[in-house]
Design a protein around this motif. Structure first.
Motif, PDB file in Angstrom:
ATOM      1  N   ARG A   1       0.835  -1.186   0.000  1.00  0.00           N
ATOM      2  CA  ARG A   1       0.000   0.000   0.000  1.00  0.00           C
ATOM      3  C   ARG A   1       0.878   1.247   0.000  1.00  0.00           C
ATOM      4  O   ARG A   1       2.040   1.206   0.355  1.00  0.00           O
ATOM      5  N   GLU A   2       0.307   2.347  -0.363  1.00  0.00           N
ATOM      6  CA  GLU A   2       1.026   3.618  -0.316  1.00  0.00           C
ATOM      7  C   GLU A   2       1.318   4.021   1.124  1.00  0.00           C
ATOM      8  O   GLU A   2       2.376   4.528   1.442  1.00  0.00           O
ATOM      9  N   GLU A   3       0.341   3.813   2.020  1.00  0.00           N
ATOM     10  CA  GLU A   3       0.498   4.174   3.422  1.00  0.00           C
ATOM     11  C   GLU A   3      -0.094   3.085   4.305  1.00  0.00           C
ATOM     12  O   GLU A   3      -1.038   2.405   3.916  1.00  0.00           O
ATOM     13  N   TYR A   4       0.470   2.951   5.502  1.00  0.00           N
ATOM     14  CA  TYR A   4      -0.032   2.020   6.505  1.00  0.00           C
ATOM     15  C   TYR A   4      -0.331   2.801   7.777  1.00  0.00           C
ATOM     16  O   TYR A   4       0.371   3.746   8.119  1.00  0.00           O
ATOM     17  N   ASP A   5      -1.371   2.397   8.510  1.00  0.00           N
ATOM     18  CA  ASP A   5      -1.758   3.072   9.740  1.00  0.00           C
ATOM     19  C   ASP A   5      -1.271   2.259  10.941  1.00  0.00           C
ATOM     20  O   ASP A   5      -1.772   1.179  11.217  1.00  0.00           O
ATOM     21  N   PHE A   6      -0.247   2.775  11.624  1.00  0.00           N
ATOM     22  CA  PHE A   6       0.290   2.111  12.808  1.00  0.00           C
ATOM     23  C   PHE A   6      -0.125   2.825  14.096  1.00  0.00           C
ATOM     24  O   PHE A   6       0.450   2.596  15.152  1.00  0.00           O
ATOM     25  N   SER A   7      -1.125   3.679  14.025  1.00  0.00           N
ATOM     26  CA  SER A   7      -1.526   4.472  15.193  1.00  0.00           C
ATOM     27  C   SER A   7      -2.053   3.609  16.338  1.00  0.00           C
ATOM     28  O   SER A   7      -1.960   3.997  17.491  1.00  0.00           O
ATOM     29  N   LYS A   8      -2.581   2.436  16.044  1.00  0.00           N
ATOM     30  CA  LYS A   8      -3.099   1.561  17.094  1.00  0.00           C
ATOM     31  C   LYS A   8      -2.157   0.389  17.372  1.00  0.00           C
ATOM     32  O   LYS A   8      -2.512  -0.547  18.076  1.00  0.00           O
ATOM     33  N   GLY A   9      -0.950   0.458  16.852  1.00  0.00           N
ATOM     34  CA  GLY A   9       0.026  -0.607  17.063  1.00  0.00           C
ATOM     35  C   GLY A   9       0.579  -0.602  18.475  1.00  0.00           C
ATOM     36  O   GLY A   9       0.585   0.409  19.164  1.00  0.00           O
ATOM     37  N   GLU A  10       1.029  -1.765  18.914  1.00  0.00           N
ATOM     38  CA  GLU A  10       1.614  -1.914  20.245  1.00  0.00           C
ATOM     39  C   GLU A  10       3.060  -2.349  20.095  1.00  0.00           C
ATOM     40  O   GLU A  10       3.348  -3.347  19.440  1.00  0.00           O
ATOM     41  N   ARG A  11       3.955  -1.602  20.719  1.00  0.00           N
ATOM     42  CA  ARG A  11       5.380  -1.915  20.640  1.00  0.00           C
ATOM     43  C   ARG A  11       5.667  -3.203  21.409  1.00  0.00           C
ATOM     44  O   ARG A  11       5.223  -3.399  22.532  1.00  0.00           O
ATOM     45  N   SER A  12       6.418  -4.089  20.780  1.00  0.00           N
ATOM     46  CA  SER A  12       6.884  -5.348  21.394  1.00  0.00           C
ATOM     47  C   SER A  12       5.746  -6.206  21.928  1.00  0.00           C
ATOM     48  O   SER A  12       5.873  -6.848  22.965  1.00  0.00           O
ATOM     49  N   LYS A  13       4.653  -6.249  21.226  1.00  0.00           N
ATOM     50  CA  LYS A  13       3.480  -6.997  21.681  1.00  0.00           C
ATOM     51  C   LYS A  13       3.784  -8.487  21.840  1.00  0.00           C
ATOM     52  O   LYS A  13       3.329  -9.122  22.784  1.00  0.00           O
TER      53      LYS A  13
END
Length: 66
Positions: A5-17
């Motif tokens: 994709r052109e862009e991905y939304d990582f705003s709801k991602g969790e670091r080191s889940k």
């Protein structure tokens, strides 16, 4: 064919889940002088190998004093 994709939304991602730190390994932070000394003293030997060897020697000295 472009599958990215052109862009991905990582705003709801969790670091080191899904990452958990191994229980038997503790990080040891060495300053640059110590790392430089290890690099010059023992070429080809990894710093963690040298630190583990030093730990064994210190443990033996402590046990010898007991």
């Amino acid at each position: 064919m472009n599958i990215l994709r052109e862009e991905y939304d990582f705003s709801k991602g969790e670091r080191s889940k899904f990452y958990t730190m191994p229980r038997n390994i503790l990080p040891i932070h060495l300053n640059t002088q110590v790392l430089d000394y290890f690099a010059v003293t023992a070429e080809g030997v990894k710093p963690n190998t040298m630190v583990d060897g030093l730990r064994r020697q210190v443990t033996a000295l402590i046990e010898g004093v007991k």
